[in-house]
Design a protein around this motif. Structure first.
Motif, PDB file in Angstrom:
ATOM      1  N   TRP A  86       0.825  -1.457   0.070  1.00 19.48           N
ATOM      2  CA  TRP A  86       0.048  -0.052  -0.034  1.00 19.48           C
ATOM      3  C   TRP A  86       0.948   1.202   0.034  1.00 19.48           C
ATOM      4  O   TRP A  86       0.845   2.316  -0.871  1.00 19.48           O
ATOM      5  N   ILE A  87       1.963   1.063   0.955  1.00 17.66           N
ATOM      6  CA  ILE A  87       2.886   2.588   0.804  1.00 17.66           C
ATOM      7  C   ILE A  87       3.516   2.776  -0.447  1.00 17.66           C
ATOM      8  O   ILE A  87       3.482   3.815  -0.972  1.00 17.66           O
ATOM      9  N   ALA A  88       3.976   1.655  -1.100  1.00 14.36           N
ATOM     10  CA  ALA A  88       4.771   1.748  -2.195  1.00 14.36           C
ATOM     11  C   ALA A  88       3.932   2.222  -3.343  1.00 14.36           C
ATOM     12  O   ALA A  88       4.214   2.965  -4.314  1.00 14.36           O
ATOM     13  N   GLU A  89       2.519   1.839  -3.384  1.00 14.76           N
ATOM     14  CA  GLU A  89       1.720   2.135  -4.307  1.00 14.76           C
ATOM     15  C   GLU A  89       1.164   3.409  -4.545  1.00 14.76           C
ATOM     16  O   GLU A  89       0.758   4.124  -5.292  1.00 14.76           O
TER      17      GLU A  89
ATOM     18  N   GLU B 133      13.759   1.175  -1.114  1.00 12.90           N
ATOM     19  CA  GLU B 133      14.030   1.087  -2.356  1.00 12.90           C
ATOM     20  C   GLU B 133      12.785   1.370  -3.556  1.00 12.90           C
ATOM     21  O   GLU B 133      12.855   2.014  -4.262  1.00 12.90           O
ATOM     22  N   ARG B 134      11.859   0.644  -3.055  1.00 12.56           N
ATOM     23  CA  ARG B 134      10.513   0.579  -3.959  1.00 12.56           C
ATOM     24  C   ARG B 134       9.854   2.136  -3.866  1.00 12.56           C
ATOM     25  O   ARG B 134       9.604   2.734  -5.053  1.00 12.56           O
ATOM     26  N   CYS B 135       9.903   2.836  -2.882  1.00 11.20           N
ATOM     27  CA  CYS B 135       9.442   4.018  -2.646  1.00 11.20           C
ATOM     28  C   CYS B 135      10.393   5.201  -3.169  1.00 11.20           C
ATOM     29  O   CYS B 135       9.972   6.309  -3.863  1.00 11.20           O
ATOM     30  N   LEU B 136      11.840   5.106  -3.068  1.00  9.56           N
ATOM     31  CA  LEU B 136      12.506   5.757  -3.819  1.00  9.56           C
ATOM     32  C   LEU B 136      12.331   5.953  -5.384  1.00  9.56           C
ATOM     33  O   LEU B 136      12.381   6.690  -6.010  1.00  9.56           O
ATOM     34  N   LYS B 137      12.132   4.780  -5.775  1.00 12.84           N
ATOM     35  CA  LYS B 137      11.774   4.338  -7.244  1.00 12.84           C
ATOM     36  C   LYS B 137      10.814   4.925  -7.805  1.00 12.84           C
ATOM     37  O   LYS B 137      10.603   5.528  -8.733  1.00 12.84           O
ATOM     38  N   ALA B 138       9.504   5.318  -6.603  1.00 13.81           N
ATOM     39  CA  ALA B 138       8.374   6.189  -7.124  1.00 13.81           C
ATOM     40  C   ALA B 138       8.671   7.523  -6.776  1.00 13.81           C
ATOM     41  O   ALA B 138       7.833   8.278  -7.053  1.00 13.81           O
TER      42      ALA B 138
ATOM     43  N   ALA C 247       9.886   9.259  -3.892  1.00 14.82           N
ATOM     44  CA  ALA C 247       9.359   9.648  -2.511  1.00 14.82           C
ATOM     45  C   ALA C 247      10.754  10.057  -1.886  1.00 14.82           C
ATOM     46  O   ALA C 247      11.914   9.456  -2.228  1.00 14.82           O
ATOM     47  N   THR C 248      10.627  10.677  -0.924  1.00 15.56           N
ATOM     48  CA  THR C 248      11.779  10.944   0.075  1.00 15.56           C
ATOM     49  C   THR C 248      11.498   9.880   1.043  1.00 15.56           C
ATOM     50  O   THR C 248      10.542   9.618   1.450  1.00 15.56           O
ATOM     51  N   VAL C 249      12.771   9.128   1.562  1.00 17.30           N
ATOM     52  CA  VAL C 249      12.348   7.985   2.661  1.00 17.30           C
ATOM     53  C   VAL C 249      13.400   8.375   3.877  1.00 17.30           C
ATOM     54  O   VAL C 249      14.630   8.402   3.535  1.00 17.30           O
ATOM     55  N   LEU C 250      12.845   8.189   5.047  1.00 13.82           N
ATOM     56  CA  LEU C 250      13.814   8.344   6.475  1.00 13.82           C
ATOM     57  C   LEU C 250      13.532   7.044   7.064  1.00 13.82           C
ATOM     58  O   LEU C 250      12.297   6.569   7.104  1.00 13.82           O
ATOM     59  N   ARG C 251      14.660   6.822   7.802  1.00 16.73           N
ATOM     60  CA  ARG C 251      14.546   5.630   8.636  1.00 16.73           C
ATOM     61  C   ARG C 251      14.195   6.235  10.052  1.00 16.73           C
ATOM     62  O   ARG C 251      14.258   7.507  10.098  1.00 16.73           O
ATOM     63  N   HIS C 252      13.635   5.532  10.940  1.00 15.45           N
ATOM     64  CA  HIS C 252      13.463   6.142  12.478  1.00 15.45           C
ATOM     65  C   HIS C 252      14.385   6.749  13.036  1.00 15.45           C
ATOM     66  O   HIS C 252      13.914   7.775  13.789  1.00 15.45           O
ATOM     67  N   ASP C 253      15.767   6.586  12.688  1.00 16.50           N
ATOM     68  CA  ASP C 253      16.859   7.393  13.345  1.00 16.50           C
ATOM     69  C   ASP C 253      17.205   8.779  12.631  1.00 16.50           C
ATOM     70  O   ASP C 253      17.996   9.422  12.826  1.00 16.50           O
ATOM     71  N   GLY C 254      16.167   9.006  11.555  1.00 12.57           N
ATOM     72  CA  GLY C 254      16.536  10.207  10.757  1.00 12.57           C
ATOM     73  C   GLY C 254      17.429  10.075   9.693  1.00 12.57           C
ATOM     74  O   GLY C 254      17.650  10.952   8.805  1.00 12.57           O
ATOM     75  N   LYS C 255      18.164   8.840   9.557  1.00  8.49           N
ATOM     76  CA  LYS C 255      19.230   8.827   8.320  1.00  8.49           C
ATOM     77  C   LYS C 255      18.139   8.551   7.056  1.00  8.49           C
ATOM     78  O   LYS C 255      17.300   7.575   7.014  1.00  8.49           O
ATOM     79  N   PRO C 256      18.609   9.210   6.114  1.00  8.09           N
ATOM     80  CA  PRO C 256      17.616   9.060   4.917  1.00  8.09           C
ATOM     81  C   PRO C 256      18.267   7.695   4.030  1.00  8.09           C
ATOM     82  O   PRO C 256      19.419   7.341   4.168  1.00  8.09           O
ATOM     83  N   PHE C 257      17.218   7.260   3.384  1.00  8.94           N
ATOM     84  CA  PHE C 257      17.756   6.444   2.321  1.00  8.94           C
ATOM     85  C   PHE C 257      17.572   7.057   1.017  1.00  8.94           C
ATOM     86  O   PHE C 257      16.435   7.992   0.931  1.00  8.94           O
ATOM     87  N   ASP C 258      18.761   7.061   0.295  1.00  4.59           N
ATOM     88  CA  ASP C 258      18.549   7.607  -1.186  1.00  4.59           C
ATOM     89  C   ASP C 258      19.220   7.073  -1.959  1.00  4.59           C
ATOM     90  O   ASP C 258      19.684   5.935  -1.934  1.00  4.59           O
ATOM     91  N   ALA C 259      19.361   7.241  -3.445  1.00  2.47           N
ATOM     92  CA  ALA C 259      19.999   6.513  -4.517  1.00  2.47           C
ATOM     93  C   ALA C 259      21.383   6.136  -4.196  1.00  2.47           C
ATOM     94  O   ALA C 259      21.694   5.228  -4.566  1.00  2.47           O
ATOM     95  N   ALA C 260      21.939   7.157  -3.422  1.00  2.00           N
ATOM     96  CA  ALA C 260      23.488   6.862  -3.149  1.00  2.00           C
ATOM     97  C   ALA C 260      23.668   5.516  -2.149  1.00  2.00           C
ATOM     98  O   ALA C 260      24.453   4.901  -1.842  1.00  2.00           O
ATOM     99  N   SER C 261      22.656   5.518  -1.238  1.00  2.00           N
ATOM    100  CA  SER C 261      22.819   4.530   0.018  1.00  2.00           C
ATOM    101  C   SER C 261      22.217   3.475  -0.119  1.00  2.00           C
ATOM    102  O   SER C 261      22.256   2.250   0.569  1.00  2.00           O
ATOM    103  N   ILE C 262      21.060   3.321  -0.806  1.00  2.00           N
ATOM    104  CA  ILE C 262      20.196   1.982  -0.910  1.00  2.00           C
ATOM    105  C   ILE C 262      20.961   0.922  -1.544  1.00  2.00           C
ATOM    106  O   ILE C 262      20.596  -0.028  -0.942  1.00  2.00           O
TER     107      ILE C 262
END
Length: 157
Positions: free
Chosen positions: A67-70, A87-92, A94-109
């Motif tokens: 549901w979230i990815a869609e 990874e799915r959300c980045l492809k869509a 979206a901006t993605v954050l972990r609970h500790d504030g660290k971002p998931f991004d194209a460079a880190s995924i």
């Protein structure tokens, strides 16, 4: 005026839901709390609970993630620790954050996916022995709040 940002929370194991509600209220963002089972959410026009199931009322593995990815897109901020969902959300877009504030991004995924695979292999060889993640603390909560604030300011909210 830009469409409001929607914050999508992968809620089943999210320790920062209360923080998201407060920040979303400050910035006028919409919040969707997505899970396989009901969670108490604040009474607010901005915050909506989304309980997903297998269609028969029972929980469906990965239904919340699907549901979230869609529903993720360029005006979405996704809060999750799930690397595959990130990874799915980045492809869509979206901006993605972990609970500790660290971002998931194209460079880190990519490295996050590789680390996940290595850890899965290590855990498989440990016969149930292992420690899990470190405890979630005040510093993690503070880092998350700062990161979410930065993201929402950057999105023009």
């Amino acid at each position: 005026m830009a469409e409001p940002v929607t914050i999508l929370i992968d809620a089943d194991a999210c320790p920062v839901k209360e923080e998201v509600y407060r920040v979303a209220e400050r910035y006028g963002a919409q919040v969707r709390v997505v899970s396989n089972s009901p969670f108490r959410v604040p009474v607010s026009e901005r915050v909506k609970r989304v309980v997903v199931s297998d269609g028969t009322g029972g929980p469906k593995f990965d239904a919340a993630d699907d549901w979230i990815a869609e529903n993720a897109g360029p005006r979405s901020v996704v809060i999750t620790a799930d690397i595959l969902l990130a990874e799915r959300c980045l492809k869509a877009g979206a901006t993605v954050l972990r609970h500790d504030g660290k971002p998931f991004d194209a460079a880190s995924i990519g490295s996050a996916l590789a680390t996940r695979a290595i850890m899965e292999d290590l855990r498989a060889g440990m016969d149930g022995v292992g420690g899990g993640p470190p405890p979630f603390g005040k510093a993690d909560r503070s880092r998350f709040l700062q990161a979410l604030d930065r993201v929402l300011v950057g999105m023009g909210n």
